[in-house]
Design a protein around this motif. Sequence first.
Motif, mmCIF file in Angstrom:
data_model
loop_
_atom_site.group_PDB
_atom_site.id
_atom_site.type_symbol
_atom_site.label_atom_id
_atom_site.label_comp_id
_atom_site.label_asym_id
_atom_site.label_seq_id
_atom_site.Cartn_x
_atom_site.Cartn_y
_atom_site.Cartn_z
ATOM 1 N N LEU A 191 0.822 -1.201 0.000
ATOM 2 C CA LEU A 191 0.000 0.000 0.000
ATOM 3 C C LEU A 191 0.863 1.261 0.000
ATOM 4 O O LEU A 191 0.571 2.222 -0.733
ATOM 5 N N ARG A 192 1.888 1.272 0.812
ATOM 6 C CA ARG A 192 2.799 2.427 0.817
ATOM 7 C C ARG A 192 3.396 2.650 -0.582
ATOM 8 O O ARG A 192 3.485 3.776 -1.071
ATOM 9 N N GLN A 193 3.803 1.551 -1.194
ATOM 10 C CA GLN A 193 4.422 1.597 -2.521
ATOM 11 C C GLN A 193 3.446 2.148 -3.568
ATOM 12 O O GLN A 193 3.809 2.989 -4.394
ATOM 13 N N ILE A 194 2.191 1.666 -3.523
ATOM 14 C CA ILE A 194 1.182 2.106 -4.491
ATOM 15 C C ILE A 194 0.890 3.591 -4.333
ATOM 16 O O ILE A 194 0.846 4.348 -5.320
ATOM 17 N N VAL A 195 0.667 4.024 -3.085
ATOM 18 C CA VAL A 195 0.348 5.432 -2.836
ATOM 19 C C VAL A 195 1.463 6.347 -3.338
ATOM 20 O O VAL A 195 1.205 7.394 -3.950
ATOM 21 N N LYS A 196 2.709 5.918 -3.114
ATOM 22 C CA LYS A 196 3.838 6.744 -3.546
ATOM 23 C C LYS A 196 4.032 6.712 -5.061
ATOM 24 O O LYS A 196 4.141 7.761 -5.708
#
Length: 359
Positions: free
Chosen positions: A79-84
């Motif tokens: 999720l962190r990766q997608i948001v960034k």
Amino acid sequence: MDLAEQNILFIARAPIHGGTENVVLQLCETFKPLVNKIIVCAGKGFDKGALKEMQIKFYEIPDLADKSPKTMLDISFKLRQIVKSENITVIHTHHRMAAFYVTLLELYKKCIFINTSHNTFYDKTKFTRFSYNHAHLIACGEKVKENLTDEYGLKDVTVIHNAVKPFSGPVVLEPSLKKWHDLGYYLIGNVGRLTEQKGIKYFIGAMPEILRKYPKTKFIIIGAGELEQKLEQQAKDGGVWDAIVWLGFRNDIQNLMSQLDLVVLSSLWEGLPLTPIEAFSVGVPVVGTAVDGTPEEIRDGYNGYLAKPKDSKDLAEKIITYLNQNTRKPLRDAAKKTYNKEFSFKVLKNSYVSFYESI
């Protein structure tokens, strides 16, 4: 918010086809022409084909219901990766655990955070408050809103009813249904996953009483799930196996419903179920159990009948009440009217766009 500048991430569990997946796809269709881009993140089994047709990128994550440390770390990292990487500006969750991750990772500090609740819950009070505390809250029905406010003390909840797109036809006749209909049989359908929630065992339990009064009746079960073998055995033990047509999972629900005389929803709990809305969209009344948001859709004696949950006898009585009608046209007309006025895709579309613009 200025919609044209937004990059929206929808997060759902969706390991199986169901109402939540349908709502996410509707929101994709609604916002695709209005925003910069849409990303969908969900579990295995989501309808990636529909997303591909809309040219919407999909990220698969492990099942949100899996709370093992490894899975939670995997989901958090993803999720962190997608948001960034996707420069997400709006996160719209459709599952309590999805909301939990947004709060835990403090993604709400970087993005506008919206959550739609699709069911009622009566557990994990502190967990739920923590998960939803920073979200702009939407409930799919009045009972779901009441659950959020009364059970969990959450405030500022907006109700936006679930909806389905109108059935444009043409009707594609199902041979097994046409055969029995041509022979003068009543066709009574039950649509849903074969799980405990949908209460199919009570529907099967109601069949003997209905058949005593109306022997020329066929019961159509549309759906698949983990209780399939158990329910089949119940039908054999109860002597109603020959009265059932098992159609399994289908993706042409409105087409099939348009060929039925009545739809039954035997659920033990619901948020705001899609089954009555789908039936109403093709002018078919519904006998449903009076749980949670179902009475918001079914008005007893107007567009269907309400039965007690977990009560095969009462379910049978309400189905027989419908079959006893000299004319069923008023209920069919009322079903279609209810859909057009309250649960059409147009109503949902306008409500969600207005909600987003108001933030």
